[in-house]
Design a protein around this motif. Structure first.
Motif, short mmCIF file in Angstrom:
data_model
loop_
_atom_site.label_atom_id
_atom_site.label_comp_id
_atom_site.label_asym_id
_atom_site.label_seq_id
_atom_site.Cartn_x
_atom_site.Cartn_y
_atom_site.Cartn_z
N CYS A 7 0.79 -1.15 -0.08
CA CYS A 7 -0.18 -0.18 0.11
C CYS A 7 0.83 1.25 -0.02
O CYS A 7 0.53 2.23 0.78
CB CYS A 7 -0.81 0.18 1.07
SG CYS A 7 -2.03 -1.40 1.18
N ASP A 8 1.78 1.30 -0.99
CA ASP A 8 2.88 2.39 -1.06
C ASP A 8 3.23 3.05 0.28
O ASP A 8 3.46 4.16 0.69
CB ASP A 8 2.10 3.45 -1.64
CG ASP A 8 1.32 3.27 -3.18
OD1 ASP A 8 2.22 2.52 -3.57
OD2 ASP A 8 0.35 3.69 -3.35
N GLY A 9 3.59 1.99 1.15
CA GLY A 9 4.12 2.49 2.44
C GLY A 9 3.65 2.72 3.32
O GLY A 9 3.72 3.05 4.76
N PRO A 12 -3.17 -0.06 5.11
CA PRO A 12 -4.39 0.24 4.14
C PRO A 12 -5.76 0.94 4.74
O PRO A 12 -5.72 0.81 6.12
CB PRO A 12 -4.76 -1.22 3.69
CG PRO A 12 -4.27 -1.95 4.93
CD PRO A 12 -2.94 -1.54 5.50
N SER A 13 -6.15 1.54 4.16
CA SER A 13 -7.46 2.20 4.81
C SER A 13 -8.58 1.08 5.29
O SER A 13 -9.48 1.43 6.16
CB SER A 13 -8.19 3.25 4.07
OG SER A 13 -8.50 2.61 2.84
N HIS A 14 -8.72 0.11 4.48
CA HIS A 14 -9.73 -0.76 4.70
C HIS A 14 -9.14 -2.18 4.38
O HIS A 14 -8.50 -2.32 3.47
CB HIS A 14 -11.01 -0.57 3.74
CG HIS A 14 -11.74 0.58 4.14
ND1 HIS A 14 -11.26 1.84 3.21
CD2 HIS A 14 -12.69 0.81 4.53
CE1 HIS A 14 -11.73 2.60 3.58
NE2 HIS A 14 -12.73 2.53 4.43
N VAL A 15 -9.70 -3.19 5.35
CA VAL A 15 -8.94 -4.62 4.91
C VAL A 15 -10.38 -5.43 5.08
O VAL A 15 -10.94 -5.45 6.38
CB VAL A 15 -8.03 -4.99 6.20
CG1 VAL A 15 -7.63 -6.57 5.71
CG2 VAL A 15 -6.81 -4.13 6.03
N LEU A 16 -10.56 -6.35 4.26
CA LEU A 16 -11.62 -7.29 4.27
C LEU A 16 -11.07 -8.64 4.52
O LEU A 16 -10.32 -9.03 4.01
CB LEU A 16 -12.44 -7.04 3.12
CG LEU A 16 -12.74 -5.66 2.40
CD1 LEU A 16 -13.73 -5.92 1.20
CD2 LEU A 16 -13.61 -5.13 3.32
N PHE A 17 -11.63 -9.26 5.51
CA PHE A 17 -11.19 -10.66 6.18
C PHE A 17 -12.02 -11.63 5.75
O PHE A 17 -13.45 -11.55 6.24
CB PHE A 17 -11.00 -10.77 7.59
CG PHE A 17 -9.67 -9.83 7.87
CD1 PHE A 17 -8.35 -10.59 8.01
CD2 PHE A 17 -9.77 -8.58 8.33
CE1 PHE A 17 -7.37 -9.80 8.47
CE2 PHE A 17 -8.75 -7.99 8.75
CZ PHE A 17 -7.33 -8.39 8.81
N ARG A 122 -10.02 0.45 9.02
CA ARG A 122 -11.22 -0.21 8.90
C ARG A 122 -11.67 -1.70 8.44
O ARG A 122 -10.77 -1.68 7.51
CB ARG A 122 -12.44 0.68 8.54
CG ARG A 122 -12.54 2.30 8.89
CD ARG A 122 -13.99 2.71 8.82
NE ARG A 122 -14.91 2.18 9.77
CZ ARG A 122 -16.29 2.07 9.48
NH1 ARG A 122 -16.64 2.94 8.40
NH2 ARG A 122 -16.93 1.30 10.14
N MET A 123 -12.36 -2.42 9.28
CA MET A 123 -12.09 -3.85 9.09
C MET A 123 -13.53 -4.37 8.95
O MET A 123 -14.44 -4.07 9.56
CB MET A 123 -11.51 -4.65 9.80
CG MET A 123 -9.78 -4.29 10.00
SD MET A 123 -8.97 -5.03 11.23
CE MET A 123 -9.52 -4.06 12.83
N ALA A 124 -13.56 -5.48 7.99
CA ALA A 124 -14.99 -6.09 7.73
C ALA A 124 -14.70 -7.76 7.46
O ALA A 124 -13.47 -8.02 7.01
CB ALA A 124 -15.55 -5.47 6.62
N VAL A 125 -15.64 -8.43 7.98
CA VAL A 125 -15.66 -9.97 7.53
C VAL A 125 -16.42 -10.15 6.34
O VAL A 125 -17.75 -9.69 6.08
CB VAL A 125 -16.20 -10.71 8.35
CG1 VAL A 125 -16.51 -12.11 8.37
CG2 VAL A 125 -15.08 -10.85 9.80
#
Length: 229
Positions: A7-9, A12-17, A122-125
């Motif tokens: 993510c360019d150093g 990430p703003s959002h990660v989906l798991f 921010r994270m989501a499943v």
């Protein structure tokens, strides 16, 4: 390789798991329920190794694969019409009791989600598991607090690898795709990320129907999510 390298150093703003096989090892519970379902219907138990290979595409496919005794669930089409309905009712009742009883959070998961939260990610499943079982498993595993947004197998008329699952998760998180990542354990997760235009990190320890995940085209493969710190 650290997460920021994708993510360019930056983080990430959002990660989906993905859930099963990525955040939580739930195969022991699923295998126990599948085997009880099969024996209740007069079939032989499948055993955990087979069930691990069948997990990952939602409850319906898991049940059909169990009835067929194979990853190719098409053999279930030749069964009596009411056999699947019987199996479904038995599975749902048993899994409602046993979901999460013996499941364990994979090593490195808590360390990563805590770090991401601290960085403002921010994270989501995004899972093909039904909502009632997703919520139950997240609660019983102690992970629920990290994931306000959940897109499950019955949230939309479609499931992964349809990119609308990713798009809905990002809409609910309130973020763009440009700084989003998918973390999963299967070819399905890799394909849905590609279809949605985001990068995908795959874990090597999950459920990928017996196929080596390193050959499926992920942007990065790790043996533990702690490697991303």
């Amino acid at each position: 390789m650290k997460l920021t390298a994708l993510c360019d150093g930056r983080y990430p703003s959002h990660v989906l798991f993905d859930l099963d096989g990525t955040l939580v090892d739930s195969a022991t519970d699923l295998a126990a329920v599948v085997d009880q379902m099969l024996t209740n219907l007069g079939y032989e138990a499948a055993g955990e190794p087979k069930v691990r290979a069948w997990v990952g595409n939602g409850t319906e496919k898991l049940i059909r694969r169990a009835l067929a005794g194979s990853l190719d669930e098409s053999a279930a089409d030749r069964l009596p019409a009411d056999k699947y309905n019987q199996a479904f009712e038995i599975f749902m009742a048993l899994y409602a009791e046993q979901n999460g009883q013996h499941s364990e959070v994979f090593p490195g998961v808590l360390e990563l989600v805590e770090k991401l939260a601290a960085e403002g990610t921010r994270m989501a499943v995004v899972t093909n598991k039904l909502t009632r079982f997703t919520d139950q498993l997240l609660a019983r595993s102690g992970l629920a607090r990290w994931f306000d947004v959940r897109v499950c197998g019955d949230t939309l008329p479609v499931m992964k690898p349809d990119p609308r699952t990713i798009q809905l998760a990002l809409e609910r998180l309130g973020g763009p795709v440009t700084q989003a990542l998918m973390v999963g354990d299967s070819e399905t997760d890799i394909n849905v990320a590609a279809a949605a235009g985001i990068k995908c990190i795959a874990v090597s320890y999950g459920y990928n129907h017996g196929m080596p995940i390193r050959e499926q085209g992920a942007d990065l493969v790790v043996d533990s999510l702690a490697e991303l710190l």
